[in-house]
Design a protein around this motif. Structure first.
Motif, PDB file in Angstrom:
ATOM      1  N   VAL A 287       0.823  -1.267  -0.029  1.00 33.98           N
ATOM      2  CA  VAL A 287       0.041  -0.095  -0.060  1.00 33.98           C
ATOM      3  C   VAL A 287       0.768   1.162   0.157  1.00 33.98           C
ATOM      4  O   VAL A 287       0.650   2.096  -0.645  1.00 33.98           O
ATOM      5  N   LYS A 288       1.935   1.430   0.834  1.00 32.22           N
ATOM      6  CA  LYS A 288       2.896   2.331   0.889  1.00 32.22           C
ATOM      7  C   LYS A 288       3.503   2.818  -0.347  1.00 32.22           C
ATOM      8  O   LYS A 288       3.719   3.781  -0.818  1.00 32.22           O
ATOM      9  N   GLU A 289       3.967   1.532  -0.962  1.00 29.91           N
ATOM     10  CA  GLU A 289       4.928   1.753  -2.191  1.00 29.91           C
ATOM     11  C   GLU A 289       3.994   2.270  -3.260  1.00 29.91           C
ATOM     12  O   GLU A 289       4.437   3.169  -4.191  1.00 29.91           O
ATOM     13  N   THR A 290       2.721   1.841  -3.386  1.00 27.67           N
ATOM     14  CA  THR A 290       1.761   2.291  -4.404  1.00 27.67           C
ATOM     15  C   THR A 290       1.281   3.470  -4.380  1.00 27.67           C
ATOM     16  O   THR A 290       1.079   4.141  -5.187  1.00 27.67           O
ATOM     17  N   LEU A 291       1.070   4.201  -3.111  1.00 32.81           N
ATOM     18  CA  LEU A 291       0.824   5.319  -2.686  1.00 32.81           C
ATOM     19  C   LEU A 291       1.939   6.320  -3.324  1.00 32.81           C
ATOM     20  O   LEU A 291       1.646   7.566  -3.401  1.00 32.81           O
ATOM     21  N   ARG A 292       3.029   5.979  -3.101  1.00 39.80           N
ATOM     22  CA  ARG A 292       4.296   6.819  -3.263  1.00 39.80           C
ATOM     23  C   ARG A 292       4.105   6.935  -4.809  1.00 39.80           C
ATOM     24  O   ARG A 292       4.496   8.082  -5.203  1.00 39.80           O
ATOM     25  N   LEU A 293       3.656   6.071  -5.858  1.00 38.35           N
ATOM     26  CA  LEU A 293       3.929   6.439  -7.099  1.00 38.35           C
ATOM     27  C   LEU A 293       2.533   6.678  -7.700  1.00 38.35           C
ATOM     28  O   LEU A 293       2.650   7.297  -8.562  1.00 38.35           O
ATOM     29  N   HIS A 294       1.444   6.411  -6.955  1.00 34.87           N
ATOM     30  CA  HIS A 294       0.293   6.679  -7.450  1.00 34.87           C
ATOM     31  C   HIS A 294      -0.814   7.321  -6.622  1.00 34.87           C
ATOM     32  O   HIS A 294      -1.937   7.014  -6.449  1.00 34.87           O
TER      33      HIS A 294
ATOM     34  N   ALA B 202       0.276  22.398  -3.395  1.00 32.89           N
ATOM     35  CA  ALA B 202       1.253  21.553  -2.992  1.00 32.89           C
ATOM     36  C   ALA B 202       1.062  20.272  -3.905  1.00 32.89           C
ATOM     37  O   ALA B 202       0.119  19.806  -4.300  1.00 32.89           O
ATOM     38  N   ALA B 203       2.394  19.825  -4.320  1.00 36.14           N
ATOM     39  CA  ALA B 203       2.202  18.536  -5.044  1.00 36.14           C
ATOM     40  C   ALA B 203       3.270  17.387  -4.394  1.00 36.14           C
ATOM     41  O   ALA B 203       4.518  17.321  -4.963  1.00 36.14           O
ATOM     42  N   PRO B 204       2.941  16.834  -3.157  1.00 37.41           N
ATOM     43  CA  PRO B 204       3.780  15.987  -2.448  1.00 37.41           C
ATOM     44  C   PRO B 204       4.292  14.809  -3.164  1.00 37.41           C
ATOM     45  O   PRO B 204       5.442  14.270  -2.982  1.00 37.41           O
ATOM     46  N   GLY B 205       3.622  14.424  -4.401  1.00 39.46           N
ATOM     47  CA  GLY B 205       4.061  13.344  -5.263  1.00 39.46           C
ATOM     48  C   GLY B 205       5.626  13.704  -5.807  1.00 39.46           C
ATOM     49  O   GLY B 205       6.255  12.470  -6.177  1.00 39.46           O
ATOM     50  N   VAL B 206       5.702  14.869  -6.128  1.00 42.28           N
ATOM     51  CA  VAL B 206       7.193  15.313  -6.562  1.00 42.28           C
ATOM     52  C   VAL B 206       8.288  14.794  -5.800  1.00 42.28           C
ATOM     53  O   VAL B 206       9.186  14.156  -6.397  1.00 42.28           O
ATOM     54  N   SER B 207       8.231  15.167  -4.457  1.00 39.36           N
ATOM     55  CA  SER B 207       9.150  14.730  -3.900  1.00 39.36           C
ATOM     56  C   SER B 207       9.109  13.210  -3.266  1.00 39.36           C
ATOM     57  O   SER B 207      10.250  12.441  -3.112  1.00 39.36           O
ATOM     58  N   ALA B 208       8.011  12.620  -3.448  1.00 34.44           N
ATOM     59  CA  ALA B 208       8.005  11.012  -3.372  1.00 34.44           C
ATOM     60  C   ALA B 208       8.498  10.249  -4.383  1.00 34.44           C
ATOM     61  O   ALA B 208       8.729   9.363  -4.487  1.00 34.44           O
ATOM     62  N   THR B 209       8.717  10.984  -5.619  1.00 32.57           N
ATOM     63  CA  THR B 209       9.395  10.009  -6.695  1.00 32.57           C
ATOM     64  C   THR B 209      10.703  11.098  -7.188  1.00 32.57           C
ATOM     65  O   THR B 209      11.296  10.894  -8.219  1.00 32.57           O
ATOM     66  N   ASP B 210      11.329  11.660  -6.078  1.00 30.37           N
ATOM     67  CA  ASP B 210      12.436  12.275  -6.205  1.00 30.37           C
ATOM     68  C   ASP B 210      13.942  11.506  -5.862  1.00 30.37           C
ATOM     69  O   ASP B 210      13.707  10.746  -4.651  1.00 30.37           O
ATOM     70  N   GLU B 211      14.595  11.146  -6.666  1.00 29.71           N
ATOM     71  CA  GLU B 211      15.962  10.402  -6.447  1.00 29.71           C
ATOM     72  C   GLU B 211      16.539  10.780  -4.972  1.00 29.71           C
ATOM     73  O   GLU B 211      17.346   9.973  -4.535  1.00 29.71           O
ATOM     74  N   SER B 212      16.632  12.098  -4.644  1.00 30.73           N
ATOM     75  CA  SER B 212      17.399  12.366  -3.326  1.00 30.73           C
ATOM     76  C   SER B 212      16.752  11.776  -2.150  1.00 30.73           C
ATOM     77  O   SER B 212      17.392  11.719  -1.351  1.00 30.73           O
TER      78      SER B 212
ATOM     79  N   PRO C 165      15.863   6.002  -3.717  1.00 33.73           N
ATOM     80  CA  PRO C 165      16.791   5.507  -4.827  1.00 33.73           C
ATOM     81  C   PRO C 165      16.003   4.564  -5.852  1.00 33.73           C
ATOM     82  O   PRO C 165      14.976   4.131  -5.484  1.00 33.73           O
ATOM     83  N   GLN C 166      16.379   4.803  -7.120  1.00 38.98           N
ATOM     84  CA  GLN C 166      15.414   4.548  -8.135  1.00 38.98           C
ATOM     85  C   GLN C 166      14.153   4.775  -8.162  1.00 38.98           C
ATOM     86  O   GLN C 166      13.099   3.816  -7.927  1.00 38.98           O
ATOM     87  N   PRO C 167      13.746   6.165  -8.203  1.00 34.10           N
ATOM     88  CA  PRO C 167      12.420   6.571  -7.771  1.00 34.10           C
ATOM     89  C   PRO C 167      11.201   5.840  -8.548  1.00 34.10           C
ATOM     90  O   PRO C 167      10.158   5.896  -7.969  1.00 34.10           O
ATOM     91  N   ASP C 168      11.274   5.629  -9.675  1.00 33.60           N
ATOM     92  CA  ASP C 168      10.328   5.036 -10.573  1.00 33.60           C
ATOM     93  C   ASP C 168      10.159   3.582 -10.444  1.00 33.60           C
ATOM     94  O   ASP C 168       9.141   3.157 -11.149  1.00 33.60           O
ATOM     95  N   LEU C 169      10.896   3.116  -9.633  1.00 28.73           N
ATOM     96  CA  LEU C 169      10.729   1.405  -9.729  1.00 28.73           C
ATOM     97  C   LEU C 169       9.899   0.997  -8.433  1.00 28.73           C
ATOM     98  O   LEU C 169      10.124   1.657  -7.307  1.00 28.73           O
ATOM     99  N   TRP C 170       8.631   0.463  -8.764  1.00 32.38           N
ATOM    100  CA  TRP C 170       7.760   0.009  -7.850  1.00 32.38           C
ATOM    101  C   TRP C 170       8.446  -1.216  -7.102  1.00 32.38           C
ATOM    102  O   TRP C 170       8.403  -2.105  -7.613  1.00 32.38           O
ATOM    103  N   GLU C 171       8.821  -0.982  -5.792  1.00 29.64           N
ATOM    104  CA  GLU C 171       9.711  -2.038  -5.083  1.00 29.64           C
ATOM    105  C   GLU C 171       8.921  -1.961  -3.566  1.00 29.64           C
ATOM    106  O   GLU C 171       9.715  -1.448  -2.937  1.00 29.64           O
ATOM    107  N   PRO C 172       8.115  -2.982  -3.539  1.00 30.11           N
ATOM    108  CA  PRO C 172       7.495  -2.421  -2.127  1.00 30.11           C
ATOM    109  C   PRO C 172       8.591  -3.119  -0.887  1.00 30.11           C
ATOM    110  O   PRO C 172       8.435  -2.620   0.165  1.00 30.11           O
TER     111      PRO C 172
END
Ligand code: HEM
Length: 491
Positions: free
Chosen positions: A322-329, A360-370, A373-380
């Motif tokens: 759930v956490k990882e899915t909400l990070r990307l979606h 505010a767009a918290p999704g931007v920092s949730a997919t920020d490499e800083s 790591p590998q921000p676009d990878l869905w990896e629970p």
């Protein structure tokens, strides 16, 4: 040239556009996350763009999240932005159709009903609803098949949420009239209604009829429950019937009815979109679906007994999904506030004037490499402590205990929104449904995992794109997956 013509000194940089009123509305609307990312690269974390003729200032990153979501009540205002859309749908005197102090009291009533004791009752209710849905739905009959998953998850979400939060009586009405009425109410949430909410268009007329009819169904149910002298119920409607505002003022029936609509709508889109993404992600990673199945067998026993609330704590990978899915979606990609007083942005020369809207767009920092790591990878598995992909920092404080808390009137929330991961928002408008959503999503996930194996129809690891055309983002449709019953399927 545009910068000099339209931007005052001390205002953030203005995103380049050709047409004055349209501005960046179209590029933003087609893919908001991409729009934020591209302009952040050009202009930095804080920039302004024109959205439907309005200067809209985006401030991304943990500092931006904090600046906007923890903005003082004299500086920022949510109801001015949202009320045109939400009041015709929810009804009068609730949420954004009342002063913020009243919303805080309403959130307190709703939150108090979301207790551990209530969740203990909800898990079996949700499990039974999912099981019965899967048993009776033709698309899941047989040994295997292909199904367009988002409409199915939307139904599972409404049946589980309405039964748990609003009681069996209301749930049963979803098989009859309520499903269609809610569908019509939903039409009120199309973004075009930010401008045309007042217009006597066919869908607005249907919205208004649906609002009156649904509110009446709730009010009649309230009266019946009161007349019966019911006791011991845990659903939110029951709790609201027994709550009082400051000064011992009972909550009027029409407000209870309107809050019931608001609660179901608030949760429906976000939870249903999230559960669809979860299923689609699992179809693209069948190995993770096996990890989940094995987690249940290992921690709950090979016979997979009926699920309880306590069991959820034994399933950390389910929680991580759930956490990882909400990070990307995260279904809410843009959170807006009207600016009430000129707001200096700390550490910069910018001052945000009162004719701007803040976004505010918290999704931007949730997919920020800083941070990831590998921000676009869905990896629970990245949410496990020793994972090489573990987030670098999630909250800028050493531990939960050091995290200072504040009460806006509806219970304690973290004082700082200075975090890159905020799918449930922060500050006085923070979500009260987070725990319910987790309980609901993890239970739905656990029941599906113990019965099915999923994969993409073409066997690939591809994931479908996102539909940003409505207020809450969701998977583009149709989004089909191939399913197969497991050996020992409990359906
Ligand atoms: C507020 C996300 C589920 C009820 C919010 C906000 C976010 C959010 C980002 C802040 C909006 C803002 O600041 O303008 C989510 C997500 C969910 C979810 C991602 C599921 C995955 C739910 C559920 C309920 C709920 C299940 C009800 C049981 C609310 C309410 C607010 C809220 C009442 C407060 C609005 C305000 O104070 O202005 N949610 N939500 N949410 N959510 Fe949720």
């Amino acid at each position: 040239l545009q910068q000099f013509l339209f931007k005052k000194p001390n205002e953030p940089p203005l995103v380049f556009h050709w047409f004055p009123l349209i501005g960046s509305t179209i590029t933003y609307g087609m893919d908001p996350p991409r729009f934020f990312k591209e302009n952040r690269e050009k202009y930095g974390d804080c920039f302004t763009f024109i959205l439907l003729g309005k200067k809209t200032t985006v401030y991304v990153g943990p500092k931006g999240n904090d600046f906007i979501l923890n903005g003082k009540i004299r500086d920022v205002n949510a109801e001015e932005i949202y009320t045109v859309l939400t009041t015709p749908v929810f009804g009068k005197d609730v949420v954004y159709d009342c002063p913020n102090s009243k919303l805080m009291e309403q959130k307190k009533f709703m939150k108090i009903a979301l207790t551990t004791e209530a969740f203990r009752q909800y898990v079996p209710i949700i499990s039974d609803e999912v099981t019965s849905y899967l048993k009776r739905t033709p698309d899941f009959k047989g040994k295997s098949g292909i199904v367009d998953i988002p409409p199915k998850m939307a139904q599972i979400t409404i049946f589980t949420a309405s039964h748990a939060l609003q009681g069996k009586e209301i749930r049963d009405k979803f098989d009859e009239t309520l499903a269609d009425l809610y569908h019509d109410l939903d039409m009120g949430f199309s973004p075009i209604n930010f401008m045309l909410h007042w217009a006597p268009l066919p869908w607005n007329n249907r919205r208004d009829y649906a609002q009156r009819t649904v509110a009446k169904i709730y009010m009649d149910t309230i009266k019946e429950r009161r007349a019966r002298g019911e006791t011991g119920a845990q659903d939110i409607m029951w709790h609201l019937m027994n709550s009082t505002y400051k000064g011992d003022v009972p909550v009027p029936d029409h407000e209870i009815a309107h809050m019931m609509i608001a609660l179901l709508m608030a949760g429906q889109h976000s939870s249903s979109s999230t559960s669809s993404w979860i299923m689609l992600r699992l179809a693209s990673r069948p190995d993770i679906m096996e990890d989940l199945y094995n987690e249940q067998v290992k921690n709950l026993g090979a016979d997979l007994p009926p699920l309880t609330y306590e069991d959820l704590a034994k399933l950390p990978l389910h929680a991580a999904i759930v956490k990882e899915t909400l990070r990307l979606h995260a279904p809410i990609h843009s959170i807006m506030r009207a600016v009430k007083t000129p707001m200096p942005v700390p550490g910069t020369k910018y001052v945000i004037p009162t004719d701007h809207v803040l976004l505010a767009a918290p999704g931007v920092s949730a997919t920020d490499e800083s941070y990831f790591p590998q921000p676009d990878l869905w990896e629970p598995h990245r949410w496990e402590k020793d994972s090489p992909l573990a987030p670098t920092i999630v909250r800028n404080v050493p531990s939960e205990e050091d995290d200072e808390k504040i009460d806006y009137g509806y219970g304690l929330v973290s004082k700082g929104a200075n975090s890159p991961y905020l799918p449930f928002g922060a500050g006085r408008h923070r979500c009260i449904g987070e725990q319910f959503a987790n309980v609901q999503l993890q239970t739905i996930l656990a029941i599906i995992v113990r019965n099915f194996k999923f994969r993409n129809v073409d066997g690939s690891d591809k994931v479908i794109g996102t539909d940003y055309a409505s207020l809450f983002s969701r998977p583009l449709e149709p989004a089909k997956i191939y399913w197969e019953r497991r050996e020992g399927c409990q359906l």
